[in-house]
Write an enzyme that holds these catalytic residues in place. Sequence first.
Site, PDB file in Angstrom:
ATOM      1  N   GLU A  90       0.833  -1.200   0.000  1.00 51.42           N
ATOM      2  CA  GLU A  90       0.000   0.000   0.000  1.00 51.42           C
ATOM      3  C   GLU A  90       0.871   1.255   0.000  1.00 51.42           C
ATOM      4  OE1 GLU A  90      -2.697  -0.461   3.297  1.00 51.42           O
ATOM      5  OE2 GLU A  90      -3.690  -2.202   2.394  1.00 51.42           O
ATOM      6  N   ARG A 140       2.435   2.135   4.596  1.00 48.41           N
ATOM      7  CA  ARG A 140       2.024   2.968   3.472  1.00 48.41           C
ATOM      8  C   ARG A 140       3.102   3.936   3.011  1.00 48.41           C
ATOM      9  NH1 ARG A 140      -3.083   2.568   6.426  1.00 48.41           N
ATOM     10  NH2 ARG A 140      -4.293   1.029   5.287  1.00 48.41           N
ATOM     11  N   THR A 184       0.791   1.794  10.626  1.00 49.85           N
ATOM     12  CA  THR A 184       0.875   1.471   9.203  1.00 49.85           C
ATOM     13  C   THR A 184       0.843   2.726   8.333  1.00 49.85           C
ATOM     14  OG1 THR A 184      -1.520   1.171   9.021  1.00 49.85           O
ATOM     15  CG2 THR A 184      -0.208  -0.791   9.499  1.00 49.85           C
ATOM     16  N   GLY A 197      -0.078   9.407  13.651  1.00 49.33           N
ATOM     17  CA  GLY A 197      -1.188   8.923  14.458  1.00 49.33           C
ATOM     18  C   GLY A 197      -0.961   7.472  14.816  1.00 49.33           C
ATOM     19  N   GLU A 202      -9.641  -1.217  16.539  1.00 53.05           N
ATOM     20  CA  GLU A 202     -10.328  -2.515  16.698  1.00 53.05           C
ATOM     21  C   GLU A 202      -9.862  -3.258  17.954  1.00 53.05           C
ATOM     22  OE1 GLU A 202     -10.891  -0.837  13.084  1.00 53.05           O
ATOM     23  OE2 GLU A 202      -8.911  -1.452  13.781  1.00 53.05           O
ATOM     24  N   ASP A 331     -19.086   0.442  11.803  1.00 52.46           N
ATOM     25  CA  ASP A 331     -17.696   0.527  11.338  1.00 52.46           C
ATOM     26  C   ASP A 331     -17.585   1.370  10.067  1.00 52.46           C
ATOM     27  OD1 ASP A 331     -15.015  -0.299  12.037  1.00 52.46           O
ATOM     28  OD2 ASP A 331     -14.992  -1.410  10.162  1.00 52.46           O
TER      29      ASP A 331
END
Length: 560
Positions: A90, A140, A184, A197, A202, A331
Amino acid sequence: MKHKISPFLLASCLLTAGLSANALADEVPVDINATQKMLNKAGENTDNWLHFNGSYDSTRFAKSNQINTKNVSQLTPAFVFQTEVLESMETAPIVINGVMYLTTSFNHVYAIDAKTGEQFWHYNYENGPITRYCCGPNNRGVAIYEDKLFMGTLDSSLVAINAKTGKQEWKADIADPDLGYSETMAPTVADGKVIIGTNGGEYGIRGFVRAYDADTGEQLWNFHTIPENSVGVWAETDATGRSLHRDIKAEKKALEKQGDPYKTLGGGVWMTPAIDTETDTVIFTVGNPSPDLDGSLRPGDNLYTNSLVAIDLNTGKLKWYYQYLPHDVWDLDAASPPVLIDAKDKNGNVVPAVIHAGKTGHVYVNDRRTGELIRFSEAMVPQENMFALPTKEGTRMLPGANGGVEWSPMAYNPNTQLTYAVNLHQPMTYTVNSTPYPGGSLWLGGAFESIPGEEQWGNVTAVDVNTGKIEWKTKTEQPMIGGVLATAGGLVFTGEGNGYFKAYDAKTGKVLWKFNCGAGVNAPPVSYTIDGKQYIAVAAGGNVQLDYKRGNSVFVFALP
């Protein structure tokens, strides 16, 4: 037009990318210095790609027009770089002075020649024994500032890497991975502050955004995305005015009995913040509350989950927030990053604005100065049984928990005044199952499941930010996740889980070119220029969340 890689080109790419680290140059052969002035002007510079989203404004708009609607059909691979990690990708590569920096799952970083694919160095961060993360071991990308790269890790650390040598310069522990914290997102850097951040919505974390000193790794400030008073105003509708079917009386009783659940309320920040450099404002989206589907354990609006939030760059203090979806039990969190543009307000006056694409399937346009909602777009995906509450037996509701627009960044073209988003359509059933806080383990409070036999698909959608009207919509055979690039050549680039990387006409949505990369193209593309030649780069590594075919390559395209 569909192209194939010639056997000679593929063989040469494999040889270049497959050499062992010991056989390659051990440092970048040019000086690297991403000054603050360069970072501020990144959106104007066509040579480099210095931010995850191209600029502090996060428009993902490249001013290069060498590749355009008239010649894009001739686009061919310039090279393919293969990494050593066969897992979801990603990453949005950073490019500076002809050097590309890219990341993979499990926190590998590569420095390569952005013109040839030659590898300079490879950094492999060793994660600790405990990592807890949602939706794959993704990374990412890195941020760049002066001569350093900065990367968040799966075990919730922040590392600084020398951009020339690939050597680690410092490491800062961000939070305890055993409690569900992970990283990530690609950080961003401004005025010597590395801003990042945290994931973990979850897992019952308490979310935050923090700033670290770029030279030393010292923490400078912290903003909790979950305030100690998370109750809010007991809102009964979402931003579009639709009923959330909340039992406010029952929630107030639960608050008296249980207290404010702010310590485990979630509120992760998935994507890179935008920065308004004129007002020193950091703007970001905050994700879902914990547990995701069980609202009985978290009475109140659950501030600042599912919100657009603005804080001061220098102090981390709150400036304003706007909550799109209070007390979310579907969600449908805010994940896609905000984009800073100018747009018309309700009176037709052009004002500083910020736009955001939601899992609800709307693009929201807010006043950047106050956070006030100006408008929301027409729905980009079907909405059925909207905000019907999850039940023990299961409730069908659209959009599903993946969107609408997932974490995928939009792109905005100031010439067309359209913003471009990629969407998912996945009909789902929501069930609720109340369980107590599990101490850092996955905590959904139920389940959301795709409905067998129901069609799933995606689309690329262009929205007029000044009216909220959909200008065009092009359907794709699979749900879309990954991100968009818009260019001054009148093009929109994005990829699909089936391996296709496509170029669309920015005005009409017509597919003008496509190339199959052999694995899911589920990463945001970038543009850069070397020696007057424009290149388009994108990672093809698939996606864990939608289980698209895995790969390990970055494809770089150019005109012959």
